[in-house]
Design a protein around this motif. Structure first.
Motif, PDB file in Angstrom:
ATOM      1  N   PHE A 139      78.918 -21.954 -82.676  1.00 25.54           N
ATOM      2  CA  PHE A 139      78.146 -22.228 -83.872  1.00 25.54           C
ATOM      3  C   PHE A 139      77.839 -23.716 -83.948  1.00 25.54           C
ATOM      4  N   ASP A 140      76.951 -24.051 -84.858  1.00 27.11           N
ATOM      5  CA  ASP A 140      76.575 -25.437 -85.108  1.00 27.11           C
ATOM      6  C   ASP A 140      77.726 -26.092 -85.877  1.00 27.11           C
ATOM      7  N   PHE A 141      78.437 -26.986 -85.224  1.00 21.89           N
ATOM      8  CA  PHE A 141      79.623 -27.582 -85.827  1.00 21.89           C
ATOM      9  C   PHE A 141      79.322 -28.311 -87.134  1.00 21.89           C
ATOM     10  N   ASP A 142      78.118 -28.892 -87.241  1.00 21.51           N
ATOM     11  CA  ASP A 142      77.765 -29.614 -88.462  1.00 21.51           C
ATOM     12  C   ASP A 142      77.595 -28.681 -89.660  1.00 21.51           C
ATOM     13  N   SER A 143      77.402 -27.391 -89.398  1.00 21.29           N
ATOM     14  CA  SER A 143      77.219 -26.442 -90.502  1.00 21.29           C
ATOM     15  C   SER A 143      78.555 -25.915 -91.038  1.00 21.29           C
ATOM     16  N   VAL A 144      79.641 -26.316 -90.403  1.00 19.29           N
ATOM     17  CA  VAL A 144      80.968 -25.841 -90.790  1.00 19.29           C
ATOM     18  C   VAL A 144      81.684 -26.946 -91.550  1.00 19.29           C
ATOM     19  N   GLU A 145      82.110 -26.623 -92.777  1.00 15.70           N
ATOM     20  CA  GLU A 145      82.812 -27.593 -93.602  1.00 15.70           C
ATOM     21  C   GLU A 145      84.264 -27.717 -93.123  1.00 15.70           C
TER      22      GLU A 145
END
Length: 181
Positions: A95-101
């Motif tokens: 997944f897009d790591f920046d989209s994970v809090e």
């Protein structure tokens, strides 16, 4: 049929070794994209390393008498563990790591019920108890489930439980589902 549920420790994961191997065979039988990638997937290559690499583990089993008929394995792990090779030599980001809090994610990593026990509500109990455990971590905001291609029943089950398809990886080999707390 008298089903009861038990949480087992990671020291007792051998209890579900045969079911884990059945899950790998089941996924391979359903797959229409690279079913051969399952050839080397087993308890030893999937579940055991995942349990060892996780920060926290939750394993719940369903038993009919003394016979284990299903299980769910969930974990809390660093989101970066999902970057690297998977059944191929090519690196893949799940997944897009920046989209994970935050640094960590919660995953319902493996879920399997013997065929003759499906449709009896066992899956819902295993799922709900796993989700309750995942939700108990206040710092975890993102929950993921990875569904192998061809496993349309599992995909529908998770969507009915509030997960949404985020994206596919490995050219459709895996569908990534996500739910935000």
């Amino acid at each position: 049929m008298k089903i009861h549920y038990e949480v087992i420790s990671q020291n007792d994961i051998s209890t579900i070794k045969n079911l884990c191997n059945e899950l790998m065979a089941y996924q391979q039988s359903k797959a229409h994209i690279h079913p051969e990638w399952f050839d080397n997937m087993s308890f030893e290559t999937r579940l055991a390393p995942s349990v060892k690499g996780a920060k926290e583990n939750f394993i719940i089993i369903a038993k009919d008498g003394d016979v284990v008929v299903g299980y769910a394995y969930s974990n809390i792990t660093s989101k970066y563990i999902y970057s690297g090779g998977f059944a191929t030599l090519d690196p893949v980001d799940f997944f897009d790591f920046d989209s994970v809090e935050g640094e960590d994610v919660g995953c319902l990593s493996q879920f399997y019920i013997k065929d003759e026990y499906r449709g009896a509500g066992i899956g819902s109990v295993l799922f709900e108890r796993s989700m309750d455990w995942l939700k108990s971590f206040n710092s975890i905001k993102d929950f993921f489930i990875f569904v192998s291609n061809g496993n349309d029943g599992a995909l529908k089950f998770y969507q009915n439980k509030g997960f949404s398809v985020s994206h596919q990886i490995l050219d459709g080999f895996i569908t990534v589902l996500k739910k935000i707390k």
